[in-house]
Scaffold this active site. Sequence first.
Site, PDB file in Angstrom:
ATOM      1  N   HIS A  45       0.841  -1.193   0.000  1.00 38.82           N
ATOM      2  CA  HIS A  45       0.000   0.000   0.000  1.00 38.82           C
ATOM      3  C   HIS A  45       0.882   1.251   0.000  1.00 38.82           C
ATOM      4  O   HIS A  45       1.842   1.340   0.765  1.00 38.82           O
ATOM      5  CB  HIS A  45      -0.920   0.005   1.221  1.00 38.82           C
ATOM      6  CG  HIS A  45      -1.972  -1.059   1.168  1.00 38.82           C
ATOM      7  ND1 HIS A  45      -1.725  -2.371   1.522  1.00 38.82           N
ATOM      8  CD2 HIS A  45      -3.276  -1.015   0.790  1.00 38.82           C
ATOM      9  CE1 HIS A  45      -2.826  -3.086   1.376  1.00 38.82           C
ATOM     10  NE2 HIS A  45      -3.779  -2.288   0.926  1.00 38.82           N
ATOM     11  N   LYS A  71      -0.476  -7.635  -5.088  1.00 41.65           N
ATOM     12  CA  LYS A  71      -1.474  -6.568  -5.022  1.00 41.65           C
ATOM     13  C   LYS A  71      -0.775  -5.262  -4.676  1.00 41.65           C
ATOM     14  O   LYS A  71       0.053  -5.220  -3.763  1.00 41.65           O
ATOM     15  CB  LYS A  71      -2.532  -6.876  -3.958  1.00 41.65           C
ATOM     16  CG  LYS A  71      -3.493  -5.710  -3.686  1.00 41.65           C
ATOM     17  CD  LYS A  71      -4.314  -5.961  -2.439  1.00 41.65           C
ATOM     18  CE  LYS A  71      -5.060  -4.707  -1.997  1.00 41.65           C
ATOM     19  NZ  LYS A  71      -5.721  -4.879  -0.680  1.00 41.65           N
TER      20      LYS A  71
END
Length: 216
Positions: A45, A71
């Site tokens: 992130h 991700k």
Amino acid sequence: MKAVEGTNAWIDVELAAWRSDSELRTRVKLHLDAHPAAMLILSSHFFDGATASLADSVEEALREGPQVVAKVAYTSTHITDSFPALDLMQRFGPRVVAICMGEAGTWTRVLARKLGAFATFASLDKAASTAPGQWSVEELRENFGWDRIDAGTRVFGVAGDPIAHSLSPRLFNHWFKQHNSNAVFVPLRIGTDHGGLANFLVEAQRRRWLNVSGLS
């Protein structure tokens, strides 16, 4: 880990934790070896926006083995910030989930299907959204025709600022479905900063694989 023992559950681990915790890595690898249908999602992130290390994080995650999906999620302030996510999905396809958070990145969640990404993230309903710009499962399916989108889907959109109130995506996507047209219509929040619409068009035209075919 106790919650997934004896199951084919997929595990989502922050890449930073994966790097630093050898015991965690050992336990997860044992789970994956015992359950070939299980997957590991290694997440990164970036809350300060897109950086040059997005692709590096994806490549680092994928080196961990064939059961790994990478991700990356990052914040955005302008729609041009969303192009790195689209680039990652185009490059890595079914082994990546790339999310540009915020209203400027909402179209990346829809186009994940077109670009062959492993998945996108959606909430179970509109009230349960866990990130800015996140669609619900119902919105992706009913408003954007998620199940009909594929690599050949043409992309249309309505540009403006603000744009969230526009009914055009729902209306046009319904029309596309009724006429069996392989196209999707998305809202595009494009302000006057960062080069505005002109810069967006330049970036879109550089990526012919997006097949951006018209805007209103």
